[in-house]
Design a protein around this motif. Structure first.
Motif, mmCIF file in Angstrom:
data_model
loop_
_atom_site.group_PDB
_atom_site.id
_atom_site.type_symbol
_atom_site.label_atom_id
_atom_site.label_comp_id
_atom_site.label_asym_id
_atom_site.label_seq_id
_atom_site.Cartn_x
_atom_site.Cartn_y
_atom_site.Cartn_z
ATOM 1 N N ILE A 138 0.835 -1.203 0.000
ATOM 2 C CA ILE A 138 0.000 0.000 0.000
ATOM 3 C C ILE A 138 0.869 1.253 0.000
ATOM 4 C CG2 ILE A 138 -1.602 1.340 1.436
ATOM 5 C CD1 ILE A 138 -2.882 -1.292 2.267
ATOM 6 N N MET A 139 1.965 1.216 0.730
ATOM 7 C CA MET A 139 2.854 2.375 0.801
ATOM 8 C C MET A 139 3.502 2.678 -0.547
ATOM 9 S SD MET A 139 4.634 1.565 4.485
ATOM 10 C CE MET A 139 5.473 3.128 4.674
ATOM 11 N N LYS A 140 3.633 1.684 -1.414
ATOM 12 C CA LYS A 140 4.253 1.887 -2.721
ATOM 13 C C LYS A 140 3.327 2.555 -3.725
ATOM 14 C CE LYS A 140 7.580 -1.957 -2.733
ATOM 15 N NZ LYS A 140 7.982 -3.200 -3.437
ATOM 16 N N LYS A 141 2.026 2.515 -3.458
ATOM 17 C CA LYS A 141 1.071 3.059 -4.417
ATOM 18 C C LYS A 141 1.237 4.579 -4.535
ATOM 19 C CE LYS A 141 -2.416 -0.543 -3.792
ATOM 20 N NZ LYS A 141 -3.828 -0.844 -3.400
ATOM 21 N N PRO A 142 1.123 5.120 -5.747
ATOM 22 C CA PRO A 142 1.347 6.560 -5.940
ATOM 23 C C PRO A 142 0.207 7.442 -5.440
ATOM 24 C CG PRO A 142 0.689 5.526 -8.012
ATOM 25 C CD PRO A 142 0.887 4.411 -7.022
ATOM 26 N N ASP A 143 -0.986 6.867 -5.266
ATOM 27 C CA ASP A 143 -2.111 7.683 -4.825
ATOM 28 C C ASP A 143 -2.113 7.829 -3.306
ATOM 29 O OD1 ASP A 143 -2.608 4.929 -4.632
ATOM 30 O OD2 ASP A 143 -4.756 5.269 -4.421
ATOM 31 N N VAL A 144 -2.907 8.772 -2.819
ATOM 32 C CA VAL A 144 -3.045 9.000 -1.382
ATOM 33 C C VAL A 144 -4.472 8.648 -0.979
ATOM 34 C CG1 VAL A 144 -2.926 10.684 0.486
ATOM 35 C CG2 VAL A 144 -1.341 10.844 -1.436
ATOM 36 N N GLY A 145 -4.601 7.782 0.024
ATOM 37 C CA GLY A 145 -5.913 7.362 0.489
ATOM 38 C C GLY A 145 -6.502 8.334 1.494
#
Length: 256
Positions: free
Chosen positions: A105-112
């Motif tokens: 999840i930390m690698k994903k470019p978007d912000v939750g």
């Protein structure tokens, strides 16, 4: 410490924590340990610059506007990397996943949503605190900003101390995990606490207490993160910077 190692460490500290355009030197665990130990000093220099921005902007516009400008300049001078690390770390923790699943999840470019809320809260608290500090004498203002920014980088050393593992076998976390010696942490903590005394002149105990309390919270959060992720990452270091910086600002503006 060999001169080459010190030089490489200084360069790595500047390129890691600021946008200063210096030529990269050798990057290994020895240089990384030096860089992480020097992080509070880099934070102090950054604090002087940001304090100057707040003073100048405060002379030209309203305190809250000056505070917002100062927060924005701080993000520019650090490429927003610490804020990005905060958002990624909070998103991973908010997912309630552990280990590799949380790291993914930390690698994903978007912000939750968790990351967005964390960014909004941190930026609002920092701006509000700086607006309050803008009304203080310039020596106290400068000492407060230097204290907060240096303490935030001291949290990186705490996260990189001996015994704290890396979450991944590669990346910044793997390079710096376990590289900071206890002596460096003690020296850094004493230096930050000394500056903190001048941040609240009428209550000289408040500044050092704010630093100690913020680092204690960071230590607790770090333990939680290590249990969830298996160790530290570059994002975790960025989160530590922003959390401690914000908590110190909050501690410095609390009324006695």
């Amino acid at each position: 410490m060999p001169e080459a190692s010190l030089t490489d460490g200084v360069r790595l500290a500047l390129t890691t924590f600021t946008t200063v355009p210096v030529r990269a030197g050798r990057v290994d665990r020895s240089a990384a340990g030096t860089a992480m130990a020097l992080a509070p000093a880099v934070g102090a220099v950054l604090g002087v610059l940001l304090g100057g921005v707040l003073l100048l902007a405060g002379a030209l516009t309203a305190p809250l506007v000056a505070a917002g400008v100062t927060v924005g300049v701080g993000a520019l001078l650090t490429r927003g990397l610490h804020l990005d690390g905060l958002a990624d770390t909070v998103d991973a923790l908010g997912s309630y996943r552990r280990g590799p699943a949380a790291l993914e999840i930390m690698k994903k470019p978007d912000v939750g949503p968790f990351g967005v809320v964390a960014l909004v809260v941190v930026l609002l608290v920092q701006a509000a605190a700086l607006a309050e500090l803008a009304a203080r004498s310039w020596p106290a203002l400068l000492a407060a900003v230097v204290t907060a920014t240096a303490a935030g980088r001291l949290a990186v050393g705490v996260a990189c101390r001996r015994g704290v593992p890396a979450a991944r076998p590669e990346g910044l976390g793997a390079l710096v995990a376990g590289t900071v010696e206890p002596v460096a942490l003690v020296v850094g903590a004493l230096a930050v606490a000394l500056v903190a005394v001048a941040a609240v002149p009428d209550r000289p105990w408040q500044g050092p207490l704010a630093v100690v309390a913020a680092l204690a919270v960071a230590g607790w959060l770090l333990g939680h993160v290590v249990r969830r992720l298996g160790g530290i990452t570059g994002d975790v270091l960025g989160a530590a910077v922003e959390v401690v910086t914000t908590l110190v600002y909050l501690g410095l503006v609390l009324s006695g």
